[in-house]
Design a protein around this motif. Structure first.
Motif, PDB file in Angstrom:
ATOM      1  N   SER A 267       0.833  -1.210   0.000  1.00  0.00           N
ATOM      2  CA  SER A 267       0.000   0.000   0.000  1.00  0.00           C
ATOM      3  C   SER A 267       0.862   1.252   0.000  1.00  0.00           C
ATOM      4  O   SER A 267       0.601   2.213  -0.733  1.00  0.00           O
ATOM      5  CB  SER A 267      -0.921   0.000   1.219  1.00  0.00           C
ATOM      6  N   GLY A 268       1.910   1.252   0.830  1.00  0.00           N
ATOM      7  CA  GLY A 268       2.816   2.387   0.869  1.00  0.00           C
ATOM      8  C   GLY A 268       3.529   2.588  -0.464  1.00  0.00           C
ATOM      9  O   GLY A 268       3.731   3.720  -0.910  1.00  0.00           O
ATOM     10  N   ALA A 269       3.911   1.484  -1.109  1.00  0.00           N
ATOM     11  CA  ALA A 269       4.587   1.563  -2.407  1.00  0.00           C
ATOM     12  C   ALA A 269       3.667   2.148  -3.468  1.00  0.00           C
ATOM     13  O   ALA A 269       4.105   2.942  -4.317  1.00  0.00           O
ATOM     14  CB  ALA A 269       5.071   0.175  -2.825  1.00  0.00           C
ATOM     15  N   LEU A 270       2.391   1.768  -3.448  1.00  0.00           N
ATOM     16  CA  LEU A 270       1.447   2.296  -4.434  1.00  0.00           C
ATOM     17  C   LEU A 270       1.208   3.790  -4.225  1.00  0.00           C
ATOM     18  O   LEU A 270       1.091   4.554  -5.190  1.00  0.00           O
ATOM     19  CB  LEU A 270       0.125   1.520  -4.348  1.00  0.00           C
ATOM     20  N   ILE A 271       1.140   4.208  -2.969  1.00  0.00           N
ATOM     21  CA  ILE A 271       1.004   5.640  -2.681  1.00  0.00           C
ATOM     22  C   ILE A 271       2.223   6.392  -3.207  1.00  0.00           C
ATOM     23  O   ILE A 271       2.103   7.445  -3.844  1.00  0.00           O
ATOM     24  CB  ILE A 271       0.836   5.865  -1.167  1.00  0.00           C
ATOM     25  N   ALA A 272       3.413   5.828  -2.964  1.00  0.00           N
ATOM     26  CA  ALA A 272       4.640   6.478  -3.425  1.00  0.00           C
ATOM     27  C   ALA A 272       4.710   6.511  -4.946  1.00  0.00           C
ATOM     28  O   ALA A 272       5.175   7.494  -5.536  1.00  0.00           O
ATOM     29  CB  ALA A 272       5.857   5.747  -2.859  1.00  0.00           C
ATOM     30  N   LEU A 273       4.249   5.442  -5.596  1.00  0.00           N
ATOM     31  CA  LEU A 273       4.291   5.366  -7.058  1.00  0.00           C
ATOM     32  C   LEU A 273       3.456   6.464  -7.698  1.00  0.00           C
ATOM     33  O   LEU A 273       3.885   7.110  -8.658  1.00  0.00           O
ATOM     34  CB  LEU A 273       3.806   3.993  -7.523  1.00  0.00           C
ATOM     35  N   PHE A 274       2.259   6.696  -7.156  1.00  0.00           N
ATOM     36  CA  PHE A 274       1.323   7.613  -7.807  1.00  0.00           C
ATOM     37  C   PHE A 274       1.424   9.053  -7.303  1.00  0.00           C
ATOM     38  O   PHE A 274       1.285   9.992  -8.087  1.00  0.00           O
ATOM     39  CB  PHE A 274      -0.108   7.098  -7.636  1.00  0.00           C
ATOM     40  N   VAL A 275       1.655   9.246  -6.029  1.00  0.00           N
ATOM     41  CA  VAL A 275       1.664  10.615  -5.495  1.00  0.00           C
ATOM     42  C   VAL A 275       2.906  10.916  -4.666  1.00  0.00           C
ATOM     43  O   VAL A 275       2.944  11.920  -3.965  1.00  0.00           O
ATOM     44  CB  VAL A 275       0.389  10.886  -4.648  1.00  0.00           C
ATOM     45  N   GLY A 276       3.911  10.030  -4.744  1.00  0.00           N
ATOM     46  CA  GLY A 276       5.112  10.236  -3.944  1.00  0.00           C
ATOM     47  C   GLY A 276       5.816  11.551  -4.248  1.00  0.00           C
ATOM     48  O   GLY A 276       6.252  12.258  -3.334  1.00  0.00           O
ATOM     49  N   ASN A 277       5.936  11.880  -5.524  1.00  0.00           N
ATOM     50  CA  ASN A 277       6.590  13.146  -5.886  1.00  0.00           C
ATOM     51  C   ASN A 277       5.825  14.343  -5.343  1.00  0.00           C
ATOM     52  O   ASN A 277       6.421  15.319  -4.868  1.00  0.00           O
ATOM     53  CB  ASN A 277       6.710  13.256  -7.406  1.00  0.00           C
ATOM     54  N   ASP A 278       4.501  14.284  -5.405  1.00  0.00           N
ATOM     55  CA  ASP A 278       3.688  15.378  -4.870  1.00  0.00           C
ATOM     56  C   ASP A 278       3.878  15.526  -3.365  1.00  0.00           C
ATOM     57  O   ASP A 278       3.964  16.642  -2.839  1.00  0.00           O
ATOM     58  CB  ASP A 278       2.209  15.134  -5.181  1.00  0.00           C
ATOM     59  N   ILE A 279       3.937  14.397  -2.663  1.00  0.00           N
ATOM     60  CA  ILE A 279       4.120  14.438  -1.211  1.00  0.00           C
ATOM     61  C   ILE A 279       5.485  15.026  -0.863  1.00  0.00           C
ATOM     62  O   ILE A 279       5.611  15.862   0.041  1.00  0.00           O
ATOM     63  CB  ILE A 279       3.964  13.024  -0.606  1.00  0.00           C
ATOM     64  N   ASN A 280       6.527  14.587  -1.591  1.00  0.00           N
ATOM     65  CA  ASN A 280       7.868  15.116  -1.322  1.00  0.00           C
ATOM     66  C   ASN A 280       7.953  16.618  -1.601  1.00  0.00           C
ATOM     67  O   ASN A 280       8.576  17.372  -0.839  1.00  0.00           O
ATOM     68  CB  ASN A 280       8.898  14.371  -2.172  1.00  0.00           C
ATOM     69  N   GLN A 281       7.324  17.058  -2.692  1.00  0.00           N
ATOM     70  CA  GLN A 281       7.337  18.485  -3.015  1.00  0.00           C
ATOM     71  C   GLN A 281       6.577  19.304  -1.975  1.00  0.00           C
ATOM     72  O   GLN A 281       7.000  20.404  -1.600  1.00  0.00           O
ATOM     73  CB  GLN A 281       6.734  18.701  -4.405  1.00  0.00           C
ATOM     74  N   LEU A 282       5.467  18.748  -1.487  1.00  0.00           N
ATOM     75  CA  LEU A 282       4.695  19.432  -0.449  1.00  0.00           C
ATOM     76  C   LEU A 282       5.522  19.543   0.831  1.00  0.00           C
ATOM     77  O   LEU A 282       5.559  20.599   1.477  1.00  0.00           O
ATOM     78  CB  LEU A 282       3.398  18.670  -0.179  1.00  0.00           C
TER      79      LEU A 282
END
Length: 287
Positions: A267-282
């Motif tokens: 589940s964590g990997a799928l979150i990172a795959l799709f929105v990981g870049n957005d989370i890191n930028q935020l």
């Protein structure tokens, strides 16, 4: 580029629909892998253990991902092609075996539906590209690992190790990350859970997780890079804690019984795959 390929590239809806249908069919095959791979591994272990003990190794009928044909687990009825159409056959048969009328697990159409949904999401997110094809392979493997871990509390090396090396190969040409991020991600992914395992064992004398979890996080790091590992670890830990506490408080789970961690890593990997870049930028914009 052919006319059809150009049309897929230009029309997002057509591309997403096609990949979703393919995902639906792949989901049917994933059900086979989920059921058969642990059994194949078990038989191999039994033969190896017998040989190590100097005993005659047990002989099993040929059993792999293709042989024998799929059959009802209750009456042995061979599943025909018309009875094996993803989701549709389940609905037509009303969730029962055609011959003995015993209930068929709802998990089969669920895996098919989830695979179709996630495949469509990959197609939409990555567009018509080779990166989308790579992401599909990654997502399909994660689905298989999550369900097998739920069933058996095992994460087979037959999937985790090839997935790890494939992630490094995919990133040789800057796929989801650069090659340095992939290699460091694999190393840090493995060592982070390995060190957590040994710290927990030294303090409590108990094993907190299995080695399969180390290899799975290493594979995730190889695919997504070390920069995504904090997201994977944080979200998987949060979900694992919430679900685990909920099960214990509802008296549906003995607190001493192990809870598979693989599905939460997935589940964590799928979150990172799709929105990981957005989370890191935020995160970077805030802090």
């Amino acid at each position: 580029m052919t006319t059809f390929a150009a049309q897929l590239q230009d029309e997002t809806f057509l591309w997403v629909s096609l990949v979703s249908i393919i995902g639906l069919m792949v989901g049917s095959f994933l059900n086979v892998v989920i059921y058969r791979l642990p059994e194949m591994t078990k038989r191999s272990w039994l033969q190896q253990c017998a040989e190590l003990r100097g005993e005659t190794a047990p002989v099993f009928a040929k059993f792999n991902l293709m042989i024998p044909r799929s059959a009802c687990i209750y009456c042995g009825h061979k599943i025909t092609a018309l009875e094996n159409i993803p989701i549709i056959s389940y609905l037509v048969l009303r969730g029962r075996c055609k011959q003995c009328k015993k209930h068929i697990s709802l998990r089969y159409p669920f895996v098919e539906a989830v695979t179709a949904l996630m495949s469509g999401l990959v197609a939409w997110h990555f567009g018509f590209s080779l990166l989308a094809l790579a992401a599909l392979i990654f997502v399909w493997a994660l689905i298989v690992l999550a369900v097998i871990d739920l069933d058996t509390q095992l994460l087979p090396d037959d999937i985790t190790l090839p997935l790890l090396w494939l992630g490094i190969l995919i990133n040789l040409n800057n796929g989801f990350t650069d090659i340095h991020g992939a290699v460091i991600g694999a190393v840090v992914g493995y060592l982070s859970l390995w060190s957590t395992y040994w710290c927990f064992k030294l303090i409590t004398g108990k094993e907190g997780m299995g080695y399969g979890d180390f290899k799975l996080l290493a594979a995730i790091g190889a695919w997504l890079g070390w920069g995504m590992l904090p997201i994977v670890i944080v979200f998987s830990s949060l979900m694992g804690a919430v679900v685990g506490i909920g099960l214990i408080m509802s008296a549906r789970h003995n607190k001493n019984m192990p809870i598979p961690f693989g599905p939460y890593l997935v589940s964590g990997a799928l979150i990172a795959l799709f929105v990981g870049n957005d989370i890191n930028q935020l995160y970077l914009s805030l802090f």
